[in-house]
Design a protein around this motif. Structure first.
Motif, PDB file in Angstrom:
ATOM      1  N   LYS A   1       0.819  -1.230   0.000  1.00  0.00           N
ATOM      2  CA  LYS A   1       0.000   0.000   0.000  1.00  0.00           C
ATOM      3  C   LYS A   1       0.853   1.282   0.000  1.00  0.00           C
ATOM      4  N   LYS A   2       2.164   1.159   0.176  1.00  0.00           N
ATOM      5  CA  LYS A   2       3.021   2.350   0.144  1.00  0.00           C
ATOM      6  C   LYS A   2       3.511   2.699  -1.267  1.00  0.00           C
ATOM      7  N   LYS A   3       3.092   1.877  -2.260  1.00  0.00           N
ATOM      8  CA  LYS A   3       3.616   2.043  -3.619  1.00  0.00           C
ATOM      9  C   LYS A   3       3.402   3.453  -4.178  1.00  0.00           C
ATOM     10  N   GLU A   4       2.173   3.939  -4.087  1.00  0.00           N
ATOM     11  CA  GLU A   4       1.859   5.273  -4.638  1.00  0.00           C
ATOM     12  C   GLU A   4       2.705   6.343  -3.959  1.00  0.00           C
ATOM     13  N   ASP A   5       2.815   6.220  -2.634  1.00  0.00           N
ATOM     14  CA  ASP A   5       3.600   7.215  -1.892  1.00  0.00           C
ATOM     15  C   ASP A   5       5.055   7.192  -2.325  1.00  0.00           C
ATOM     16  N   ALA A   6       5.599   5.982  -2.522  1.00  0.00           N
ATOM     17  CA  ALA A   6       7.013   5.873  -2.911  1.00  0.00           C
ATOM     18  C   ALA A   6       7.257   6.617  -4.217  1.00  0.00           C
ATOM     19  N   LEU A   7       6.333   6.462  -5.159  1.00  0.00           N
ATOM     20  CA  LEU A   7       6.480   7.144  -6.460  1.00  0.00           C
ATOM     21  C   LEU A   7       6.376   8.654  -6.273  1.00  0.00           C
ATOM     22  N   ARG A   8       5.435   9.083  -5.440  1.00  0.00           N
ATOM     23  CA  ARG A   8       5.259  10.515  -5.173  1.00  0.00           C
ATOM     24  C   ARG A   8       6.508  11.105  -4.507  1.00  0.00           C
ATOM     25  N   LEU A   9       7.147  10.313  -3.636  1.00  0.00           N
ATOM     26  CA  LEU A   9       8.329  10.807  -2.917  1.00  0.00           C
ATOM     27  C   LEU A   9       9.563  10.912  -3.814  1.00  0.00           C
ATOM     28  N   GLY A  10       9.507  10.263  -4.989  1.00  0.00           N
ATOM     29  CA  GLY A  10      10.634  10.402  -5.921  1.00  0.00           C
ATOM     30  C   GLY A  10      11.186   9.092  -6.452  1.00  0.00           C
ATOM     31  N   ALA A  11      10.564   7.947  -6.090  1.00  0.00           N
ATOM     32  CA  ALA A  11      11.049   6.670  -6.624  1.00  0.00           C
ATOM     33  C   ALA A  11      10.710   6.560  -8.108  1.00  0.00           C
ATOM     34  N   ASP A  12      11.597   5.905  -8.869  1.00  0.00           N
ATOM     35  CA  ASP A  12      11.329   5.615 -10.277  1.00  0.00           C
ATOM     36  C   ASP A  12      10.641   4.264 -10.407  1.00  0.00           C
ATOM     37  N   GLU A  13      10.941   3.357  -9.469  1.00  0.00           N
ATOM     38  CA  GLU A  13      10.323   2.027  -9.481  1.00  0.00           C
ATOM     39  C   GLU A  13      10.088   1.597  -8.035  1.00  0.00           C
ATOM     40  N   VAL A  14       9.107   0.713  -7.846  1.00  0.00           N
ATOM     41  CA  VAL A  14       8.837   0.179  -6.506  1.00  0.00           C
ATOM     42  C   VAL A  14       8.736  -1.336  -6.604  1.00  0.00           C
ATOM     43  N   VAL A  15       9.446  -2.026  -5.712  1.00  0.00           N
ATOM     44  CA  VAL A  15       9.424  -3.485  -5.713  1.00  0.00           C
ATOM     45  C   VAL A  15       8.861  -3.954  -4.371  1.00  0.00           C
ATOM     46  N   VAL A  16       7.835  -4.810  -4.441  1.00  0.00           N
ATOM     47  CA  VAL A  16       7.341  -5.420  -3.203  1.00  0.00           C
ATOM     48  C   VAL A  16       8.262  -6.608  -2.926  1.00  0.00           C
ATOM     49  N   SER A  17       8.998  -6.505  -1.803  1.00  0.00           N
ATOM     50  CA  SER A  17      10.188  -7.347  -1.642  1.00  0.00           C
ATOM     51  C   SER A  17       9.890  -8.827  -1.423  1.00  0.00           C
ATOM     52  N   ASN A  18       8.664  -9.183  -1.063  1.00  0.00           N
ATOM     53  CA  ASN A  18       8.409 -10.627  -0.917  1.00  0.00           C
ATOM     54  C   ASN A  18       7.941 -11.276  -2.224  1.00  0.00           C
ATOM     55  N   ASP A  19       8.029 -10.539  -3.333  1.00  0.00           N
ATOM     56  CA  ASP A  19       7.703 -11.096  -4.652  1.00  0.00           C
ATOM     57  C   ASP A  19       9.018 -11.458  -5.361  1.00  0.00           C
ATOM     58  N   ALA A  20       9.341 -12.757  -5.353  1.00  0.00           N
ATOM     59  CA  ALA A  20      10.639 -13.217  -5.876  1.00  0.00           C
ATOM     60  C   ALA A  20      10.847 -12.836  -7.337  1.00  0.00           C
ATOM     61  N   ASN A  21       9.786 -12.870  -8.118  1.00  0.00           N
ATOM     62  CA  ASN A  21       9.918 -12.516  -9.539  1.00  0.00           C
ATOM     63  C   ASN A  21      10.358 -11.081  -9.719  1.00  0.00           C
ATOM     64  N   GLN A  22       9.693 -10.190  -8.967  1.00  0.00           N
ATOM     65  CA  GLN A  22      10.046  -8.763  -9.053  1.00  0.00           C
ATOM     66  C   GLN A  22      11.493  -8.536  -8.610  1.00  0.00           C
ATOM     67  N   MET A  23      11.916  -9.253  -7.580  1.00  0.00           N
ATOM     68  CA  MET A  23      13.286  -9.108  -7.064  1.00  0.00           C
ATOM     69  C   MET A  23      14.293  -9.577  -8.117  1.00  0.00           C
ATOM     70  N   GLN A  24      14.005 -10.719  -8.713  1.00  0.00           N
ATOM     71  CA  GLN A  24      14.919 -11.340  -9.685  1.00  0.00           C
ATOM     72  C   GLN A  24      15.216 -10.413 -10.866  1.00  0.00           C
ATOM     73  N   LYS A  25      14.231  -9.621 -11.240  1.00  0.00           N
ATOM     74  CA  LYS A  25      14.411  -8.707 -12.381  1.00  0.00           C
ATOM     75  C   LYS A  25      15.546  -7.705 -12.148  1.00  0.00           C
ATOM     76  N   HIS A  26      15.890  -7.478 -10.881  1.00  0.00           N
ATOM     77  CA  HIS A  26      16.925  -6.474 -10.565  1.00  0.00           C
ATOM     78  C   HIS A  26      18.265  -7.107 -10.184  1.00  0.00           C
ATOM     79  N   ALA A  27      18.418  -8.425 -10.418  1.00  0.00           N
ATOM     80  CA  ALA A  27      19.655  -9.122  -9.998  1.00  0.00           C
ATOM     81  C   ALA A  27      20.901  -8.428 -10.556  1.00  0.00           C
ATOM     82  N   SER A  28      21.923  -8.303  -9.728  1.00  0.00           N
ATOM     83  CA  SER A  28      23.255  -7.790 -10.107  1.00  0.00           C
ATOM     84  C   SER A  28      23.215  -6.442 -10.839  1.00  0.00           C
ATOM     85  N   SER A  29      22.339  -5.543 -10.442  1.00  0.00           N
ATOM     86  CA  SER A  29      22.189  -4.311 -11.220  1.00  0.00           C
ATOM     87  C   SER A  29      22.402  -3.000 -10.451  1.00  0.00           C
TER      88      SER A  29
END
Ligand code: NAP
Ligand code: ZN
Length: 352
Positions: A212-240
């Motif tokens: 539920k903090k996703k919208e706020d994160a974007l408003r605060l200045g994030a370019d992307e938001v990852v919900v950390s218990n979603d392994a697929n979303q995490m994997q997309k950012h490996a070694s980057s």
């Protein structure tokens, strides 16, 4: 000596409650401040509950608070930097030895003889220092900061810890344009980290356990938001990532983030959970990654951060509360339910 109103904890399990504490009369180098606002840092909660007993056991009664903004009421005869009526701020330190190499380099946060704002031996009155959950404080002028006049005091108070603690490691690790930066945990520190990384021009990715903090994160200045218990979303950012700032207050798996660093990437811990965290060294060996920590920042750097905030109009997003709601606020911190810092309006102490 004068007597100040405050809120203190009598033991690790007691709620904070109204009390009276001594404050010294201002000496020639001192600034006396009427406290207007004090932020609630998760460190206050750790210390009130004696969760850091291995490194800094809590002495009771404990008056926490190290995100202080107030109005100068009196200055000592040698004080030139401040006068009565000025807006002034105090952070996590109120003194240091000023003679060691760290102090000479303006890095008082590494001085072996510094004095923290609360729960540290008080050289003047004996006992321990008492923090900002109080109506006044007396501090040596060298540890008092100027607040840019365009910043609202309630939102400026959290800059004194959440602000400098996230600003300092970003400078040390050269966060800026062209860098991919992760911020783990969107609480008081995390949301300031997002604002600074964005203002410095980095590509900012927030990792949160709270969808539920996703919208706020974007408003605060994030370019992307990852919900950390979603392994697929995490994997997309490996070694980057070039740099990841971990501002989580509780036990969590840092290996999940170490594996997201690119070659020579660094993960800096500013979060200070009670228990040790496990590290899989292969995550460090592969990619020559590094893991480090960072404490607050020096006094000159704190003023630089405040001036940067003045220039970029940055303050903390605060929920202003009366001191009588402090125990409720602590309960909410434990549920990650803060948007994104509680700032105590000290006028509420008048009725105590
Ligand atoms: P906070 O406002 O309570 O924020 C902590 C955030 O961590 C939460 O909002 C939540 O973000 C995340 N989180 C909480 N529990 C979690 C869990 N079990 N697993 C994963 N994520 C969790 O705390 P804060 O005031 O920002 O302080 C954060 C930490 O920094 C504390 O340990 C504090 O003592 C420390 N600190 C260190 C320094 C220093 O000098 N190094 C200075 C100040 C504070 P999401 O909801 O986004 O997941
Ligand atoms: Zn703090």
């Amino acid at each position: 000596m004068s007597i100040a109103k405050a809120y203190s904890a009598a033991s690790p399990t007691s709620p904070l409650s109204s009390s009276k504490i001594p404050r010294r009369d201002p000496g020639e180098q001192d600034v006396q401040i009427e406290i207007l606002f004090c932020g609630i840092c998760h460190s206050d909660l750790h210390q009130v509950r004696n969760e850091w007993k291995e490194v800094m056991p809590t002495v009771y009664p404990c008056v926490p608070g190290h995100e202080i903004v107030g109005r100068v009421t009196k200055v000592g005869s040698a004080v030139k930097k401040f006068k009565a009526g000025d807006l002034a701020a105090v952070g996590c330190m109120v003194d240091s030895d000023r003679t060691c190499p760290e102090c000479k380099a303006g890095q008082e946060q590494f001085c072996p003889n510094f004095t923290l704002t609360y729960n540290f031996p008080d050289k003047h009155l004996g006992g321990v220092t008492y923090g900002g959950y109080s109506d006044s404080i007396v501090v040596d002028q060298n540890f008092v900061l100027h607040v840019p006049s365009n910043l609202q005091p309630a939102g400026a108070a959290p800059l004194l810890c959440a602000g400098i603690t996230t600003y300092s490691p970003m400078h040390h690790w050269n966060v800026g344009k062209g860098k991919k930066v992760g911020i783990v945990g969107l609480g008081g520190l995390g949301h300031m980290g997002v604002k600074f990384a964005h203002a410095l021009g980095a590509h900012v990715v927030v990792f949160t356990t709270s969808p539920k903090k996703k919208e706020d994160a974007l408003r605060l200045g994030a370019d992307e938001v990852v919900v950390s218990n979603d392994a697929n979303q995490m994997q997309k950012h490996a070694s980057s990532f070039d740099f990841i700032l971990d501002a989580v207050s509780a036990d969590h798996d840092i290996n999940a983030y170490l594996s997201l660093l690119g070659r020579d990437g660094n993960l800096t811990m500013v979060g200070a959970p009670e228990k040790p965290l496990a590290v899989s060294v292969f995550n460090l060996i592969m990619g020559r990654r590094s893991l480090s920590g960072s404490p607050i920042g020096g006094i000159a750097e704190t003023q630089e951060m405040l001036d940067f905030c003045g220039k970029h109009n940055i303050t903390s997003d605060v929920e202003v509360i009366p001191i009588q709601k402090v125990n409720e606020a602590y309960q909410r911190l434990l549920k990650s339910d803060v948007k994104y810092r509680f700032s105590i309006d000290m006028a509420s102490l008048k009725s105590e």
